[in-house]
Structures are given as structure tokens and as C-alpha cells.
Design an enzyme around this catalytic site. Sequence first.
Site, PDB file in Angstrom:
ATOM      1  N   ASN A  13       0.881  -1.170   0.000  1.00 59.98           N
ATOM      2  CA  ASN A  13       0.000   0.000   0.000  1.00 59.98           C
ATOM      3  C   ASN A  13       0.917   1.217   0.000  1.00 59.98           C
ATOM      4  O   ASN A  13       1.472   1.577   1.030  1.00 59.98           O
ATOM      5  CB  ASN A  13      -0.885  -0.030   1.252  1.00 59.98           C
ATOM      6  CG  ASN A  13      -1.717   1.238   1.401  1.00 59.98           C
ATOM      7  OD1 ASN A  13      -1.785   2.052   0.480  1.00 59.98           O
ATOM      8  ND2 ASN A  13      -2.340   1.412   2.561  1.00 59.98           N
ATOM      9  N   LYS A  15       0.210   4.228  -0.339  1.00 55.60           N
ATOM     10  CA  LYS A  15      -0.423   5.426   0.225  1.00 55.60           C
ATOM     11  C   LYS A  15      -0.164   6.621  -0.716  1.00 55.60           C
ATOM     12  O   LYS A  15      -0.094   6.428  -1.924  1.00 55.60           O
ATOM     13  CB  LYS A  15       0.080   5.659   1.651  1.00 55.60           C
ATOM     14  CG  LYS A  15      -0.103   4.385   2.512  1.00 55.60           C
ATOM     15  CD  LYS A  15       0.049   4.599   3.963  1.00 55.60           C
ATOM     16  CE  LYS A  15      -0.194   3.269   4.687  1.00 55.60           C
ATOM     17  NZ  LYS A  15      -0.118   3.375   6.136  1.00 55.60           N
ATOM     18  N   HIS A  98      -9.586   1.289   4.542  1.00 54.30           N
ATOM     19  CA  HIS A  98      -8.327   1.464   5.278  1.00 54.30           C
ATOM     20  C   HIS A  98      -8.560   2.420   6.456  1.00 54.30           C
ATOM     21  O   HIS A  98      -9.348   3.360   6.341  1.00 54.30           O
ATOM     22  CB  HIS A  98      -7.252   2.013   4.336  1.00 54.30           C
ATOM     23  CG  HIS A  98      -5.898   2.002   4.962  1.00 54.30           C
ATOM     24  ND1 HIS A  98      -5.476   2.991   5.823  1.00 54.30           N
ATOM     25  CD2 HIS A  98      -4.895   1.093   4.906  1.00 54.30           C
ATOM     26  CE1 HIS A  98      -4.252   2.693   6.251  1.00 54.30           C
ATOM     27  NE2 HIS A  98      -3.883   1.543   5.709  1.00 54.30           N
ATOM     28  N   GLU A 100      -6.911   4.817   7.540  1.00 53.64           N
ATOM     29  CA  GLU A 100      -6.690   6.238   7.244  1.00 53.64           C
ATOM     30  C   GLU A 100      -7.905   6.838   6.547  1.00 53.64           C
ATOM     31  O   GLU A 100      -8.244   8.001   6.758  1.00 53.64           O
ATOM     32  CB  GLU A 100      -5.401   6.392   6.406  1.00 53.64           C
ATOM     33  CG  GLU A 100      -4.172   6.210   7.280  1.00 53.64           C
ATOM     34  CD  GLU A 100      -2.969   5.629   6.569  1.00 53.64           C
ATOM     35  OE1 GLU A 100      -2.902   5.660   5.329  1.00 53.64           O
ATOM     36  OE2 GLU A 100      -2.074   5.123   7.282  1.00 53.64           O
ATOM     37  N   GLU A 170      -5.793  -4.965  10.408  1.00 48.16           N
ATOM     38  CA  GLU A 170      -4.769  -3.962  10.672  1.00 48.16           C
ATOM     39  C   GLU A 170      -5.105  -3.199  11.948  1.00 48.16           C
ATOM     40  O   GLU A 170      -5.906  -2.259  11.927  1.00 48.16           O
ATOM     41  CB  GLU A 170      -4.698  -2.961   9.514  1.00 48.16           C
ATOM     42  CG  GLU A 170      -4.360  -3.572   8.179  1.00 48.16           C
ATOM     43  CD  GLU A 170      -3.695  -2.564   7.262  1.00 48.16           C
ATOM     44  OE1 GLU A 170      -2.554  -2.794   6.900  1.00 48.16           O
ATOM     45  OE2 GLU A 170      -4.315  -1.536   6.950  1.00 48.16           O
ATOM     46  N   GLY A 176       2.076   2.261  10.733  1.00 43.20           N
ATOM     47  CA  GLY A 176       3.031   3.360  10.583  1.00 43.20           C
ATOM     48  C   GLY A 176       3.699   3.779  11.877  1.00 43.20           C
ATOM     49  O   GLY A 176       4.364   4.808  11.937  1.00 43.20           O
ATOM     50  N   SER A 216       3.002  -2.179  10.337  1.00 41.40           N
ATOM     51  CA  SER A 216       4.446  -2.248  10.593  1.00 41.40           C
ATOM     52  C   SER A 216       5.036  -3.625  10.321  1.00 41.40           C
ATOM     53  O   SER A 216       5.971  -4.045  10.987  1.00 41.40           O
ATOM     54  CB  SER A 216       4.768  -1.778  12.019  1.00 41.40           C
ATOM     55  OG  SER A 216       4.356  -0.438  12.197  1.00 41.40           O
TER      56      SER A 216
HETATM   57  P1  PGA Z   1       2.579   0.247   7.646  1.00 41.53           P
HETATM   58  O1  PGA Z   1       1.150   0.470   6.964  1.00 41.53           O
HETATM   59  O2  PGA Z   1       3.120  -1.062   7.101  1.00 41.53           O
HETATM   60  O3  PGA Z   1       3.388   1.442   7.235  1.00 41.53           O
HETATM   61  O4  PGA Z   1       2.346   0.167   9.131  1.00 41.53           O
HETATM   62  C1  PGA Z   1       0.275  -0.610   6.763  1.00 41.53           C
HETATM   63  C2  PGA Z   1      -1.015  -0.116   6.150  1.00 41.53           C
HETATM   64  O5  PGA Z   1      -1.444   1.000   6.461  1.00 41.53           O
HETATM   65  O6  PGA Z   1      -1.632  -0.825   5.338  1.00 41.53           O
END
Ligand code: PGA
Length: 254
Positions: A13, A15, A98, A100, A170, A176, A216
Site C-alpha cells: 500500500n 499510500k 483502510h 486512514e 490492521e 506506521g 508495521s
Molecule cells: P505500515 O502500513 O506497514 O506502514 O504500518 C500498513 C497499512 O497502512 O496498510
Amino acid sequence: MNKQLRTPVIAGNWKMNLTPDQAAALIGELKPLVANADCGVVLCAPFVDLAAALEAAAGSNIQIGAQNCHWAADGAFTGEVSAPMLKAVGVAYVIVGHSERRTLFGDSNETVRQRTRAALDAGLTVILCVGEYLEQRQQNITVEVVRTQTKIALAGVTAEELGRVIIAYEPVWAIGTGLTATAEQANEVNRAIRDLLAELYGRDAADRVVIQYGGSMNAANAAELLAQPDVDGGLIGGASLKAADFAAIVRAAG
Ligand code: PGA
């Protein structure tokens, strides 16, 4: 073990990162590194990068996805992109729900359901994201939260359509942040999601659904997470922007 019924999927992803040129360059680097992967490999790119990503990935085992879609097929929705539009340019996957999108852009369980519906209607495979906030984990309501998110998103999805649904667990506190759920925590929630799917669709269908972990995941912790019986791959943010790191995660899934 039932895990043999499923082919793991490692999805990046990106982003809001990478220009079209940068996207093509990263895919160019990745192609030889993941060519022999034993798992599905998907990269979810920003809308404006999709054409370049599709061209760069053509003929390889890398599939391209988007990061969101609107619930309507077309109409007066300034700034939005629909699922049939994604399908028309050759996209195969789309992330829906997601965290976010849920926390920063107002997505609710109901709009996630509508986006899931639209994506399935357009013939896309959905990567449906679910996960709890830290306070919810501390209140011991993680499973309840994730069950509710999953159940609402899948309302009206048929057993046949479920074959085009990947679920990504998640935990919001792990995205993140560098904090990762332990392998046991990830497996426990993935198992609970599979049990819900078994209630809704029967055990056979549930055993065929790919349930990823995300938050992460990186080259160092991927093998332990992916070895869990109910963790069938990963949704990778930060580590998907570096070819060597992402390729190491793909190898860990093999
Ligand atoms: P990250 O993000 O691996 O940077 O923690 C995962 C995601 O948001 O899908």
C-alpha cells in the site's frame, strides 16, 4: 492444515507516495526480485500512478490495485474515482476501508459496505481493512469491533463473491508506528474473523479466504507473522516503498 487451501497474498500500500516515474522505477526494481514468488504480489498505487504501474508490471506476476473507490458507478462526485473506472484501466484489486480513510476521510462501516459492493459489482477483488484502536484493545473489545466491521462490510456479499474478498486485519495502533501486533495477537484476531466467516458462509468457504495482517510488517518480523496458521499474507505500507524490503517480505511468504 487448512492453510494449504489458501495462497498467501503480499500487498503493498504505497499510500500518497511516488510519482508515475518513481512508481515505474520501483516496479522495474521489484520485478526480478519477486519473479519466483510462491504468493500473490499486489501493489496498490495512487490513482495517477495506475497507468504507469500497469505498464511497468505488464507480463510480470505483479498485480496492480487502487487504494479506494467510490460506491457509485458514475455521477456528480467531484474528485472521486469509481470501481468501473478502475476496472476499465486494468486494475484488479482495490483497498476498501483502510483506517486512514476511516479516521481522516470519514469512511464509516456503511460507506465501506457500499464501496465493497461497488468494487465486487465491477469485478474487482477487494482488500477489506478492519482493525481496532488502541483504546478498544485496552477495553478488550477488539474481536467485537472487528467482527462488527467485517459483518457490516460483507452484508449482501454472496458466498461466490467472497472468493474475491481478501480481509486485512490492521490494528490501528500498529499502522506506521513501528509497533507490530505479536504473532499471537495477529493470529488470534485473524482466527476470530475466520470464525465469523464460518458463521456467515460455512467453514469450507471461510477456510478459503485470505486473511492478511497489516501494521508495521517488515523484512525482520514478516516470517514469524506469516508462519501463523491464520495469517495468509500482509498489507505493507512503509516497507513496500523499498524494493529490497518488500521482496524480503514476499520471500518470507513463500
Ligand atoms: P505500515 O502500513 O506497514 O506502514 O504500518 C500498513 C497499512 O497502512 O496498510
